[in-house]
Write a protein that holds these residues in place. Structure first.
Motif, PDB file in Angstrom:
ATOM      1  N   UNK A 102     -28.046  71.271 -47.276  1.00  0.00           N
ATOM      2  CA  UNK A 102     -29.204  70.457 -47.692  1.00  0.00           C
ATOM      3  C   UNK A 102     -28.797  69.006 -47.913  1.00  0.00           C
ATOM      4  N   UNK A 103     -27.548  68.805 -48.334  1.00  0.00           N
ATOM      5  CA  UNK A 103     -27.058  67.432 -48.553  1.00  0.00           C
ATOM      6  C   UNK A 103     -26.557  66.820 -47.247  1.00  0.00           C
ATOM      7  N   UNK A 104     -26.712  67.570 -46.161  1.00  0.00           N
ATOM      8  CA  UNK A 104     -26.360  67.080 -44.831  1.00  0.00           C
ATOM      9  C   UNK A 104     -24.847  66.927 -44.631  1.00  0.00           C
ATOM     10  N   UNK A 105     -24.091  67.860 -45.178  1.00  0.00           N
ATOM     11  CA  UNK A 105     -22.641  67.762 -44.971  1.00  0.00           C
ATOM     12  C   UNK A 105     -22.092  69.019 -44.285  1.00  0.00           C
ATOM     13  N   UNK A 106     -22.760  69.356 -43.172  1.00  0.00           N
ATOM     14  CA  UNK A 106     -22.335  70.515 -42.374  1.00  0.00           C
ATOM     15  C   UNK A 106     -20.897  70.365 -41.890  1.00  0.00           C
ATOM     16  N   UNK A 107     -20.534  69.100 -41.576  1.00  0.00           N
ATOM     17  CA  UNK A 107     -19.194  68.851 -41.022  1.00  0.00           C
ATOM     18  C   UNK A 107     -18.117  69.333 -42.016  1.00  0.00           C
ATOM     19  N   UNK A 108     -18.340  69.053 -43.299  1.00  0.00           N
ATOM     20  CA  UNK A 108     -17.394  69.499 -44.332  1.00  0.00           C
ATOM     21  C   UNK A 108     -17.353  71.022 -44.402  1.00  0.00           C
ATOM     22  N   UNK A 109     -18.539  71.638 -44.337  1.00  0.00           N
ATOM     23  CA  UNK A 109     -18.613  73.101 -44.445  1.00  0.00           C
ATOM     24  C   UNK A 109     -17.817  73.719 -43.301  1.00  0.00           C
ATOM     25  N   UNK A 110     -18.042  73.215 -42.093  1.00  0.00           N
ATOM     26  CA  UNK A 110     -17.363  73.753 -40.917  1.00  0.00           C
ATOM     27  C   UNK A 110     -15.841  73.593 -41.071  1.00  0.00           C
ATOM     28  N   UNK A 111     -15.430  72.408 -41.518  1.00  0.00           N
ATOM     29  CA  UNK A 111     -14.000  72.148 -41.701  1.00  0.00           C
ATOM     30  C   UNK A 111     -13.394  73.129 -42.713  1.00  0.00           C
ATOM     31  N   UNK A 112     -14.058  73.265 -43.856  1.00  0.00           N
ATOM     32  CA  UNK A 112     -13.495  74.094 -44.942  1.00  0.00           C
ATOM     33  C   UNK A 112     -13.447  75.576 -44.573  1.00  0.00           C
ATOM     34  N   UNK A 113     -14.288  75.989 -43.629  1.00  0.00           N
ATOM     35  CA  UNK A 113     -14.304  77.403 -43.237  1.00  0.00           C
ATOM     36  C   UNK A 113     -13.418  77.669 -42.027  1.00  0.00           C
ATOM     37  N   UNK A 114     -12.626  76.680 -41.636  1.00  0.00           N
ATOM     38  CA  UNK A 114     -11.721  76.861 -40.494  1.00  0.00           C
ATOM     39  C   UNK A 114     -10.348  77.305 -40.993  1.00  0.00           C
ATOM     40  N   UNK A 115      -9.816  78.329 -40.342  1.00  0.00           N
ATOM     41  CA  UNK A 115      -8.581  78.951 -40.821  1.00  0.00           C
ATOM     42  C   UNK A 115      -7.340  78.197 -40.375  1.00  0.00           C
ATOM     43  N   UNK A 116      -6.374  78.129 -41.271  1.00  0.00           N
ATOM     44  CA  UNK A 116      -4.991  77.762 -40.919  1.00  0.00           C
ATOM     45  C   UNK A 116      -4.836  76.437 -40.184  1.00  0.00           C
ATOM     46  N   UNK A 117      -5.445  75.413 -40.714  1.00  0.00           N
ATOM     47  CA  UNK A 117      -5.322  74.093 -40.093  1.00  0.00           C
ATOM     48  C   UNK A 117      -4.271  73.232 -40.785  1.00  0.00           C
ATOM     49  N   UNK A 118      -3.945  73.540 -42.044  1.00  0.00           N
ATOM     50  CA  UNK A 118      -3.016  72.673 -42.768  1.00  0.00           C
ATOM     51  C   UNK A 118      -1.888  73.470 -43.445  1.00  0.00           C
ATOM     52  N   UNK A 119      -0.682  73.399 -42.873  1.00  0.00           N
ATOM     53  CA  UNK A 119       0.450  74.088 -43.484  1.00  0.00           C
ATOM     54  C   UNK A 119       0.961  73.312 -44.691  1.00  0.00           C
ATOM     55  N   UNK A 120       0.247  73.440 -45.785  1.00  0.00           N
ATOM     56  CA  UNK A 120       0.559  72.645 -46.978  1.00  0.00           C
ATOM     57  C   UNK A 120       0.120  73.447 -48.197  1.00  0.00           C
ATOM     58  N   UNK A 121       0.956  73.444 -49.235  1.00  0.00           N
ATOM     59  CA  UNK A 121       0.577  74.116 -50.488  1.00  0.00           C
ATOM     60  C   UNK A 121       0.667  73.101 -51.626  1.00  0.00           C
ATOM     61  N   UNK A 122      -0.474  72.701 -52.183  1.00  0.00           N
ATOM     62  CA  UNK A 122      -0.428  71.823 -53.349  1.00  0.00           C
ATOM     63  C   UNK A 122       0.032  72.599 -54.579  1.00  0.00           C
ATOM     64  N   UNK A 123       0.916  71.994 -55.358  1.00  0.00           N
ATOM     65  CA  UNK A 123       1.410  72.629 -56.584  1.00  0.00           C
ATOM     66  C   UNK A 123       1.233  71.642 -57.742  1.00  0.00           C
ATOM     67  N   UNK A 124       0.908  72.187 -58.899  1.00  0.00           N
ATOM     68  CA  UNK A 124       0.692  71.336 -60.074  1.00  0.00           C
ATOM     69  C   UNK A 124       2.020  71.125 -60.790  1.00  0.00           C
ATOM     70  N   UNK A 125       2.409  69.847 -60.930  1.00  0.00           N
ATOM     71  CA  UNK A 125       3.654  69.538 -61.655  1.00  0.00           C
ATOM     72  C   UNK A 125       3.323  68.524 -62.727  1.00  0.00           C
TER      73      UNK A 125
END
Ligand code: MLT
Length: 262
Positions: free
Chosen positions: A212-235
């Protein structure tokens, strides 16, 4: 053959509000907010943002902004007025963001991160880093809790599916066990969804909200598997990229999702 005593726990908690019912038994918490906080954070660190400082409130973010920090604030899916940007993963892919520190507050994701930020190791999970993360979790072999951010303390479908995928993958190694029905249910929801992820997630309330907010591009990106080999960790309260270069190929992970999912 692993005996029950060698096995580590993997459980899924559906909302930050339920976290007190689970905390205490775990060495490691994986915070998930597929749409979009943890997908955006993982993407940002992968593309070169150096640090992300998650804060719980817009007021805290404003205080950082006043000190000259790059600040991002999202509420109800929208960029909060007066901030540089919100929670879109695309905002963090910009060359100009390389090496920068960003202060971030979001509706649910940053709250979940702050809740978990006690004694445990806290990392970020999403569909974008799924297999890479699972590989690391299996190598690490610790009592692991997946904490879904949900939506304002209600369960959401996309985090449940991602949590179920992680639990399913870890349990299949037989080096992990689970006791909670929340984990069993998340695993079965993931198994029902894996052949047709996008059509399954058509029912997700936050997906509808973002569309509804017109951000389909973000939705599609976030639902795509295994695009970023990165693990954020809290330090020390700051999210940075975990230094992980998998060497052990014994558990080369491929979480089953149909290729049509993407
Ligand atoms: C959140 O933290 O609630 C989400 O990431 C919201 C969003 O990005 O739309």
């Amino acid at each position: 053959m692993h005996t029950t005593s060698d096995k580590k726990l993997i459980e899924v908690c559906y909302t930050p509000g339920q976290y007190p019912l689970y905390e205490g038994k775990f060495d490691l918490v994986v915070v998930i907010d597929v749409l979009r906080a943890t997908s955006a954070i993982t993407t940002a660190l992968h593309y070169g943002v150096e640090k992300i400082i998650p804060v719980g409130t817009v007021e805290e973010a404003r205080a950082f902004k006043a000190k000259g920090y790059i600040t991002a604030a999202e509420r109800d899916g929208q960029v909060v007025e007066g901030f540089d940007f919100g929670n879109s993963p695309y905002a963090f892919m910009d060359e100009k963001m390389k090496g920068k520190t960003v202060v971030l507050t979001t509706t649910n994701g940053t709250r979940a991160i702050q809740l978990a930020a006690s004694k445990c190791t806290v990392v970020m999970g999403c569909l974008n880093n799924l297999d890479f993360l699972c590989q690391w979790l299996i190598e690490r072999h610790e009592n692991t809790l997946v904490l879904a951010s949900g939506w304002k303390d209600k369960v959401n479908l996309e985090d449940t599916i991602c949590g179920g995928a992680i639990a399913n993958t870890l349990l299949e190694t037989r080096r992990f066990r689970s006791n909670e029905d929340s984990t069993v249910a998340a695993k079965f929801i993931y198994r029902s969804a894996r052949e047709h992820l996008l059509s399954f997630l058509r029912a997700s309330s936050h997906r509808r909200r973002l569309i509804q907010l017109n951000i389909q591009q973000d939705v599609k990106y976030c639902l795509t598997l295994n695009t970023v080999p990165c693990i954020p960790v809290l330090k020390d309260g700051v999210l940075v990229r975990l230094d992980y270069h998998p060497v052990n190929t014994e558990y080369a992970i491929k979480t089953p999702f149909s290729s049509h999912s993407n």
